[in-house]
Design a protein around this motif. Structure first.
Motif, short mmCIF file in Angstrom:
data_model
loop_
_atom_site.label_atom_id
_atom_site.label_comp_id
_atom_site.label_asym_id
_atom_site.label_seq_id
_atom_site.Cartn_x
_atom_site.Cartn_y
_atom_site.Cartn_z
N SER A 20 0.80 -1.21 0.16
CA SER A 20 -0.12 0.07 0.06
C SER A 20 0.88 1.33 -0.12
N ILE A 21 1.96 1.07 0.56
CA ILE A 21 3.04 2.20 0.40
C ILE A 21 3.84 2.35 -0.64
N THR A 22 4.33 1.00 -1.08
CA THR A 22 5.23 1.18 -2.39
C THR A 22 4.62 1.37 -3.59
N ASN A 23 3.33 0.95 -3.66
CA ASN A 23 2.49 1.29 -4.83
C ASN A 23 2.10 2.57 -5.13
N VAL A 24 2.36 3.41 -4.19
CA VAL A 24 2.23 4.75 -4.15
C VAL A 24 3.45 5.77 -4.49
N LEU A 25 4.50 5.38 -3.61
CA LEU A 25 5.58 5.97 -3.51
C LEU A 25 6.71 5.47 -4.34
N GLY A 26 6.80 4.08 -4.70
CA GLY A 26 7.96 3.57 -5.31
C GLY A 26 8.41 2.40 -4.87
N HIS A 27 9.34 1.25 -5.35
CA HIS A 27 9.81 0.35 -4.97
C HIS A 27 11.13 0.35 -4.96
N SER A 28 11.94 1.86 -4.68
CA SER A 28 13.40 1.72 -4.49
C SER A 28 13.49 2.99 -4.00
N LYS A 29 14.78 3.19 -3.43
CA LYS A 29 15.02 4.34 -2.55
C LYS A 29 14.76 5.67 -3.63
N SER A 30 15.37 5.44 -4.91
CA SER A 30 15.37 6.69 -5.78
C SER A 30 14.02 7.15 -6.27
N ALA A 31 13.31 6.01 -6.48
CA ALA A 31 11.75 6.19 -6.92
C ALA A 31 11.01 7.02 -5.76
N ARG A 32 11.26 6.47 -4.69
CA ARG A 32 10.36 7.16 -3.57
C ARG A 32 10.99 8.62 -3.16
N ILE A 33 11.94 8.83 -3.42
CA ILE A 33 12.42 10.25 -3.13
C ILE A 33 12.15 10.98 -4.42
N THR A 34 12.08 10.64 -5.65
CA THR A 34 11.61 11.29 -6.67
C THR A 34 9.90 11.58 -6.40
N THR A 35 9.25 10.58 -6.10
CA THR A 35 7.96 10.84 -5.86
C THR A 35 7.48 11.75 -5.27
N LEU A 36 8.02 11.63 -3.81
CA LEU A 36 8.01 12.76 -2.70
C LEU A 36 8.38 14.34 -2.97
N VAL A 37 9.57 14.40 -3.84
CA VAL A 37 10.05 15.54 -4.05
C VAL A 37 8.99 16.26 -5.32
N THR A 38 8.81 15.26 -6.14
CA THR A 38 7.94 15.75 -7.36
C THR A 38 6.53 16.30 -7.03
N SER A 39 5.97 15.43 -5.77
CA SER A 39 4.66 15.85 -5.22
C SER A 39 4.72 17.37 -4.74
N LEU A 40 5.64 17.36 -3.96
CA LEU A 40 5.85 19.01 -3.45
C LEU A 40 5.92 19.99 -4.16
N VAL A 41 6.84 19.68 -5.47
CA VAL A 41 6.95 20.66 -6.55
C VAL A 41 5.75 20.74 -7.38
N GLU A 42 5.08 19.80 -7.62
CA GLU A 42 4.00 20.03 -8.57
C GLU A 42 2.87 20.53 -7.73
N ASN A 43 2.62 20.38 -6.51
CA ASN A 43 1.49 21.20 -5.67
C ASN A 43 2.02 22.65 -5.36
N GLY A 44 3.27 22.83 -5.46
CA GLY A 44 3.72 24.12 -5.30
C GLY A 44 3.55 25.02 -4.00
N ILE A 45 3.62 26.35 -4.22
CA ILE A 45 3.39 27.15 -3.02
C ILE A 45 1.95 27.33 -2.74
N VAL A 46 1.43 27.11 -1.59
CA VAL A 46 -0.19 27.38 -1.58
C VAL A 46 -0.44 28.17 -0.49
N TYR A 47 -1.63 28.71 -0.64
CA TYR A 47 -2.06 29.62 0.36
C TYR A 47 -2.65 29.02 1.49
N CYS A 48 -2.13 29.24 3.15
CA CYS A 48 -2.54 28.70 4.02
C CYS A 48 -3.41 29.59 5.10
#
Length: 346
Positions: A206-234
């Motif tokens: 349930s975790i690896t299917n979302v984040l990835g099955h390797s260290k590199s894939a998981r880091i890429t997924t997490l960083v990409t999500s932060l960048v794609e969501n961008g700076i948001v008003y809170c």
């Protein structure tokens, strides 16, 4: 224009409206002349990289106490990995990369020998408590340069202090907070696999299917999500941790939920695993013995720490001295103080 002024002009043109510009820093604890070549945040980064506390990180525990292999992380390699991830996020969001890097390379300067085990013991022993992020501030403000401190800018100091459980006043500081967790979780997985604590297949699907099955894939997924969501008003957020902040960065809900689940998995399977924590009690006992010894033998402290005891109290000065030790220096000091030496008879 001086090179610094040219770069400050470049920042105004190229960074996003929410970035912290080096020309608009709130300044240092003590006023000093500007550098002709480097911005204030670039100077801060360089001061940290050249300080004694930064070099000592190479011999301080990340997760595994004094690992025998050459490829396990230390507090220094963790710091460099945090810096790399944080810079990638900052660059992609057009935030101030120099400020981000300065915070990242300084965020763990106050860590004790033997990682969080040492931190927990000093927190128990010291009447005023002990937290590595607060100690990092003492390092840069007081302890470095023989008691002069590094005289860093307000924004770098704020990011260092708040990288663990508070929200920094700059988005660059918030980036480092995310990068710290992204780095240590994924790199600790790699070290835990190398140490045969877990294997990759133990991480729930349930975790690896979302984040990835390797260290590199998981880091890429997490960083990409932060960048794609961008700076948001809170500004209207009901989240108490965001009160007083107008903008933040965050991951998508799906990625964030998987990220939190991975965090829980690591605490259950690695960070509290008896196999990799079996030596912690011994390390904590050493810290306790050293603390008690120096509290009762203040004259055995180096001169600078005796002076600190006069200004800040004996307990705080002893914490300053012990927290600055590397794993190996703490072990050697313990041996010299408490283990009988053999007689050499010829």
């Amino acid at each position: 224009m001086l090179p610094r002024e040219q770069y400050e002009s470049f920042e105004k043109q190229m960074l996003c409206e929410h970035a912290c510009l080096s020309s608009q820093s709130r300044g240092r604890l003590r006023d000093e002349d500007k550098c002709g070549l480097r911005t204030d945040f670039q100077r801060d980064r360089d001061r940290i990289l050249h300080c004694n506390a930064f070099r000592r990180l190479i011999h301080k525990t990340q997760v595994f106490l004094s690992p025998a292999g050459d490829h396990y992380r230390t507090r220094l390699t963790h710091t460099l990995e945090v810096s790399q991830i944080a810079r990638t996020i900052a660059r992609s969001l057009r935030l101030n990369e120099d400020l981000t890097e300065a915070i990242a390379v300084g965020h763990d300067l106050g860590h004790t020998p033997f990682g969080h085990a040492g931190e927990r013991m000093l927190n128990q022993l010291c009447p005023d408590g002990f937290h590595h992020y607060e100690q990092s501030m003492r390092v840069v403000d007081i302890l470095e340069k023989d008691g002069e401190g590094l005289n860093l800018t307000y924004e770098v100091r704020d990011g260092i202090l708040k990288h663990t459980n508070q929200i920094a006043e700059t988005l660059e500081g918030y980036v480092v907070r995310y990068a710290d967790v992204i780095a240590y979780i994924n790199h600790d997985i790699e070290d835990a696999v190398r140490g045969e604590i877990i294997c990759e297949e133990d991480i729930p699907d349930s975790i690896t299917n979302v984040l990835g099955h390797s260290k590199s894939a998981r880091i890429t997924t997490l960083v990409t999500s932060l960048v794609e969501n961008g700076i948001v008003y809170c500004g209207d957020s009901e989240d108490e941790t965001l009160k007083g902040h107008k903008y933040t960065i965050k991951m998508s809900d799906e990625i964030d939920n998987a990220y939190k689940a991975l965090h829980r998995f690591m605490f259950d399977s690695v960070y509290t695993n008896p196999k990799c924590k079996s030596e912690e009690s011994k390390a904590q006992d050493m810290i306790a013995y050293l603390y008690d010894y120096y509290v009762n033998h203040l004259e055995k402290l180096p001169a600078m720490y005796m002076n600190l005891a006069y200004h800040y109290g004996i307990d705080r000065a002893v914490c300053d001295y012990i927290s600055g030790m590397t794993d190996s220096f703490a072990i050697q000091t313990f041996k010299e103080l408490f283990i009988p030496m053999s007689w050499n008879i010829y």
